[in-house]
Design an enzyme around this catalytic site. Structure first.
Site, PDB file in Angstrom:
ATOM      1  N   LYS A  18      42.968  39.314  35.919  1.00  0.00           N
ATOM      2  CA  LYS A  18      43.236  38.976  37.305  1.00  0.00           C
ATOM      3  C   LYS A  18      44.657  38.432  37.409  1.00  0.00           C
ATOM      4  O   LYS A  18      45.012  37.454  36.756  1.00  0.00           O
ATOM      5  CB  LYS A  18      42.228  37.946  37.816  1.00  0.00           C
ATOM      6  CG  LYS A  18      42.407  37.608  39.301  1.00  0.00           C
ATOM      7  CD  LYS A  18      41.400  36.571  39.770  1.00  0.00           C
ATOM      8  CE  LYS A  18      40.014  37.141  39.804  1.00  0.00           C
ATOM      9  NZ  LYS A  18      39.045  36.177  40.398  1.00  0.00           N
ATOM     10  N   LEU A  73      41.411  47.681  39.296  1.00  0.00           N
ATOM     11  CA  LEU A  73      39.974  47.694  39.556  1.00  0.00           C
ATOM     12  C   LEU A  73      39.640  47.250  40.968  1.00  0.00           C
ATOM     13  O   LEU A  73      38.598  47.625  41.512  1.00  0.00           O
ATOM     14  CB  LEU A  73      39.250  46.778  38.559  1.00  0.00           C
ATOM     15  CG  LEU A  73      39.390  47.142  37.081  1.00  0.00           C
ATOM     16  CD1 LEU A  73      38.691  46.111  36.226  1.00  0.00           C
ATOM     17  CD2 LEU A  73      38.822  48.524  36.816  1.00  0.00           C
ATOM     18  N   GLY A  74      40.491  46.412  41.563  1.00  0.00           N
ATOM     19  CA  GLY A  74      40.212  45.928  42.915  1.00  0.00           C
ATOM     20  C   GLY A  74      41.111  44.762  43.253  1.00  0.00           C
ATOM     21  O   GLY A  74      41.865  44.255  42.420  1.00  0.00           O
ATOM     22  N   GLY A 121      40.436  37.597  46.053  1.00  0.00           N
ATOM     23  CA  GLY A 121      40.873  36.697  47.092  1.00  0.00           C
ATOM     24  C   GLY A 121      42.271  36.179  46.872  1.00  0.00           C
ATOM     25  O   GLY A 121      42.950  35.787  47.819  1.00  0.00           O
ATOM     26  N   PHE A 122      42.735  36.147  45.627  1.00  0.00           N
ATOM     27  CA  PHE A 122      44.093  35.654  45.388  1.00  0.00           C
ATOM     28  C   PHE A 122      44.793  36.448  44.303  1.00  0.00           C
ATOM     29  O   PHE A 122      45.746  35.998  43.699  1.00  0.00           O
ATOM     30  CB  PHE A 122      44.073  34.159  45.012  1.00  0.00           C
ATOM     31  CG  PHE A 122      43.306  33.837  43.769  1.00  0.00           C
ATOM     32  CD1 PHE A 122      43.960  33.595  42.569  1.00  0.00           C
ATOM     33  CD2 PHE A 122      41.920  33.767  43.779  1.00  0.00           C
ATOM     34  CE1 PHE A 122      43.265  33.293  41.415  1.00  0.00           C
ATOM     35  CE2 PHE A 122      41.224  33.447  42.628  1.00  0.00           C
ATOM     36  CZ  PHE A 122      41.898  33.207  41.446  1.00  0.00           C
ATOM     37  N   GLY A 123      44.362  37.674  44.056  1.00  0.00           N
ATOM     38  CA  GLY A 123      45.031  38.473  43.052  1.00  0.00           C
ATOM     39  C   GLY A 123      44.421  39.851  42.908  1.00  0.00           C
ATOM     40  O   GLY A 123      43.349  40.140  43.445  1.00  0.00           O
ATOM     41  N   THR A 124      45.133  40.676  42.166  1.00  0.00           N
ATOM     42  CA  THR A 124      44.658  42.023  41.853  1.00  0.00           C
ATOM     43  C   THR A 124      44.086  42.027  40.441  1.00  0.00           C
ATOM     44  O   THR A 124      44.600  41.347  39.556  1.00  0.00           O
ATOM     45  CB  THR A 124      45.817  43.035  41.945  1.00  0.00           C
ATOM     46  OG1 THR A 124      46.387  42.954  43.252  1.00  0.00           O
ATOM     47  CG2 THR A 124      45.332  44.444  41.704  1.00  0.00           C
ATOM     48  N   VAL A 125      43.029  42.804  40.238  1.00  0.00           N
ATOM     49  CA  VAL A 125      42.352  42.839  38.943  1.00  0.00           C
ATOM     50  C   VAL A 125      42.611  44.192  38.286  1.00  0.00           C
ATOM     51  O   VAL A 125      42.512  45.242  38.934  1.00  0.00           O
ATOM     52  CB  VAL A 125      40.842  42.602  39.103  1.00  0.00           C
ATOM     53  CG1 VAL A 125      40.162  42.564  37.736  1.00  0.00           C
ATOM     54  CG2 VAL A 125      40.589  41.313  39.857  1.00  0.00           C
ATOM     55  N   ASP A 145      30.373  31.184  47.009  1.00  0.00           N
ATOM     56  CA  ASP A 145      30.751  32.535  47.450  1.00  0.00           C
ATOM     57  C   ASP A 145      29.782  33.553  46.862  1.00  0.00           C
ATOM     58  O   ASP A 145      30.187  34.586  46.320  1.00  0.00           O
ATOM     59  CB  ASP A 145      32.188  32.844  47.052  1.00  0.00           C
ATOM     60  CG  ASP A 145      32.793  33.963  47.905  1.00  0.00           C
ATOM     61  OD1 ASP A 145      32.197  34.294  48.949  1.00  0.00           O
ATOM     62  OD2 ASP A 145      33.852  34.491  47.529  1.00  0.00           O
TER      63      ASP A 145
END
Length: 712
Positions: free
Chosen positions: A418, A396-397, A400-404, A516
């Site tokens: 995540k 999905l995207g 900041g510290f991982g892929t989802v 954020d």
């Protein structure tokens, strides 16, 4: 629907991060002894006197007949509710599962949303499903009932569509096809019932599929509704061939299925101990109602004889193992000293000691314990299977510290998983921080956190609800901007709901500062309602009443509070500044940072402040939203621009609190300020939006961060 799973220790989510450098496991005998002693001295959860006085616990263990239906836990009869302090509270049962029994017709009715009643056709307690049919369709004398609403499950109800066997029929009523550019798709069926063919009535159609078909022809219809039905009846040879001539009415009367999860939420431990849960009508857990008539805080406890056996066994074990315990403890402590405490292991105490509000237990903050933080524990294999082995097509995207990744759990839920890039210090900090905060937050405009992986997992994984409609950034200036799916009223509602979520975060004790806030972290569900996400950078203000936290500035360029960037002091006004940038994006459709713009307007915040201050709002807003053609839209967008100006002040003390921002947005949504208002207030009592004060906005840069996306 989204519900927390059985309670497990949050520490299990984070121990995996230091698997290479952490000390060896505590000796088995040592752990067994501690467990035995703990069981020997522990008692059952104390009875809540307030809940016990308000409930007749024995009522929870009775069943009630409503026509041919045996109604019992987790359903309850709505007319068996008791009003306490002006609030209707059920004796027991899951929220949103109150059954109304009509004595005149002997029908059992479940109301999913206000004004939408559904007749109960069957309840399968073994498979945790309930079969419902639209009460209007059941009661209609015609073979061709008119569907007048979609099925909406309220957020507090513990029911969802995860039950297998459901399909849908889409209805397109009273369609004016004169001059339609697109032809009718081949799978569209015209409704030929006599009640639909009255003189002067426009034609109506149906489609045995989910969602709208290709083309724009259906936009000329006066009503478009989607009704869930059972696949077995929709596809049957008896009804399928004659859907358009009345067969669909028979299919509607066969109903559809909803399911509930008996292992969800704080009820799990209660039901495992033979108790049943009591909830108020707002979804608040009130206590575990036990078969003996007592009401406890979490569960009904173990049998006394079992406790006695465990206590005796623990005492004997303690005597036998005492000497061995001394030796093993000495060896364990000596071995532990050989290992240095890594940043990630120290981080666990830091995050939980500073990351639990007072309402979560002050002992957690003093001791750094995570034992009160509860979340569901997933296995790595379960999530690997859910995501198709973390397949690229499910991605999905990048956060900041991982892929989802998009995943499908075995219970039917669609989730976002995540996956941590690595076990670096900063990544572990954000992982722990997000899990610690989200596991305790519950709000309809915050993304729901389902859980994380266990200590034995190969990787650190976080699991959230899947939010299907992308981010606000996608729709404003991203890959979905060409769809123009966000007209001005919808953008204003997004601002209200996002402000509502931030107001909730700032109001709890101690307050949560998101740190954020940006359009990439504001997700949209299927109905374009807001889900604020990504709490990896969030912090909690100290419980001693302090107004700020001193910390290194982090955030996304274009959104970071310049005062925070300059003074290293994080406050709730830092979120207000970031939200001001979001408001500027909503009215302008421009990104927060664009290096192709003029040098002094690269940051949208600087552009917005300058143009608003020079009374050039028309050069800031997206004209296609109706600013130049609709007076009400022009007034509303101007007032939102003024509000963004106040939020974007360099001095944090000049910015309004988020609660005031929310009140102003709601006032604008209800009609704004009109000519002739007096004393700075409208006729309905809403505050007037003040004009922009003079301010100087200077250029600055912030540390970067990468957005964490959990939707596509």
């Amino acid at each position: 629907m989204t519900r927390l799973k059985p309670s497990t220790r949050l520490s299990s989510c984070v121990r995996r991060a230091s698997v290479i450098t952490q000390p060896p496991a505590m000796p088995l005998l040592f752990r067994l002894l501690l467990l035995a002693v703990a069981l020997a001295v522990s008692g059952g959860d104390p009875t809540s006197a307030a809940v016990a006085d308000a409930y007749n616990a024995s009522m929870c263990h009775k069943s009630f007949m409503c026509g041919a239906h045996d109604i019992h836990y987790p359903f309850y009869l709505s007319n068996e509710s008791r009003v306490i302090d002006g609030v209707a509270r059920s004796y027991c049962g899951y929220p949103g599962m109150a059954i109304l029994c009509d004595a005149t017709t002997t029908n059992a009715t479940l109301q999913l949303a206000e004004g939408t009643n559904y007749t109960v056709l069957a309840i399968d307690y073994d498979n945790n499903t309930i079969t419902l049919a639209d009460a209007d369709a059941v009661a209609a004398g015609s073979d061709c009932p008119r569907v007048r609403h979609n099925v909406t499950i309220p957020p507090e109800a513990w029911l969802d569509f995860s039950a297998t066997g459901n399909s849908t029929i889409s209805f397109f009523l009273d369609c004016n096809l004169t001059g339609a550019a697109d032809p009718l798709p081949p799978d569209i069926i015209r409704i030929n019932c006599s009640s639909f063919a009255q003189e002067g009535r426009l034609p109506s159609f149906l489609a045995p599929q989910l969602g709208a078909p290709d083309g724009d022809w259906f936009r000329s219809c006066n009503g478009v509704y989607v009704a869930p039905v059972l696949t077995e009846w929709l596809a049957s040879p008896e009804y399928g061939p004659r859907l358009g001539s009345g067969g669909y009415g028979d299919v509607l009367r066969q109903g559809f299925r909803l399911s509930w999860d008996p292992s969800a939420g704080p009820c799990f431990e209660c039901e495992q101990s033979q108790g049943q849960c009591g909830y108020d009508q707002t979804g608040g857990f009130l206590g575990c109602l036990c078969p003996d008539g007592s009401v406890r805080d979490s569960d009904c406890g173990q049998k006394n004889e079992n406790r006695m056996k465990i206590a005796i066994g623990a005492s004997i074990a303690a005597l036998v193992l005492f000497l061995l315990l001394l030796v093993m403890s000495f060896l364990y402590i000596r071995k532990k000293r050989q290992y240095k405490m890594t940043y990630s292991s120290g981080l666990l105490k830091y995050t939980t000691s500073g990351g639990t509000p007072r309402s979560w237990g002050s002992t957690d903050m003093d001791s750094g314990s995570v034992h009160q933080l509860q979340t569901h524990q997933f296995s790595y294999e379960e999530l690997e299977d859910a995501t198709g082995g973390f397949c690229d097509t499910r991605e999905l995207g990048d956060g900041g510290f991982g892929t989802v990744y998009k995943g499908y759990l075995r219970d039917g839920r669609v989730v976002a998983v995540k996956r941590l890039y690595n076990n670096g210090c900063r990544q572990v900090e954000q992982f722990v921080n997000e899990a610690a905060i989200l596991s305790r937050l519950r709000h309809p405009n915050l993304v729901t956190f389902y859980g994380c992986t266990s200590s034995r997992s190969r990787e650190l994984l976080l699991v959230y609800e899947y939010v299907p409609n992308g981010t606000v950034a996608d729709h404003l200036h991203g890959h979905r901007a060409t769809e123009r799916a966000l007209p001005w009223p919808l953008r204003l509602n997004i601002a209200v709901e996002a402000a509502t979520a931030l107001a909730y975060l700032h109001a709890i004790e101690p307050p949560v500062v998101h740190r954020d806030v940006k359009t990439n972290n504001i997700l949209l569900d299927a109905d374009f309602h807001v889900k604020v996400a990504d709490f990896g950078l969030s912090r909690l203000l100290p419980p001693d009443g302090a107004t700020h936290v001193s910390t290194t500035p982090q955030g996304t360029p274009g959104y970071v509070d310049p005062e925070y960037h300059r003074c290293y002091q994080l406050t709730d006004k830092s979120d207000v500044y970031s939200f001001g940038v979001v408001l500027a994006e909503l009215i302008s459709s421009k990104p927060a940072v664009d290096v192709t713009r003029d040098r002094d307007e690269i940051n949208l915040a600087g552009m917005a402040v300058g143009r608003i201050q020079r009374s050039q709002v028309d050069q800031l807003v997206d004209i296609e939203l109706g600013y130049g053609s609709d007076q009400n839209t022009r007034m509303a967008m101007t007032m939102v621009a003024e509000l963004a100006f106040r939020c974007l002040q360099q001095n944090g003390e000049m910015r309004p609190p988020i609660r005031e921002v929310l009140d102003v947005l709601r006032g604008i949504q209800k009609g704004g300020v009109k000519e002739g208002d007096k004393d700075g207030r409208k006729k309905d009592g809403l505050p007037r939006v003040p004009c922009s004060p003079d301010s100087v906005h200077v250029s600055w840069e912030s540390l970067s961060t990468t957005p964490s996306i959990i939707s596509q």
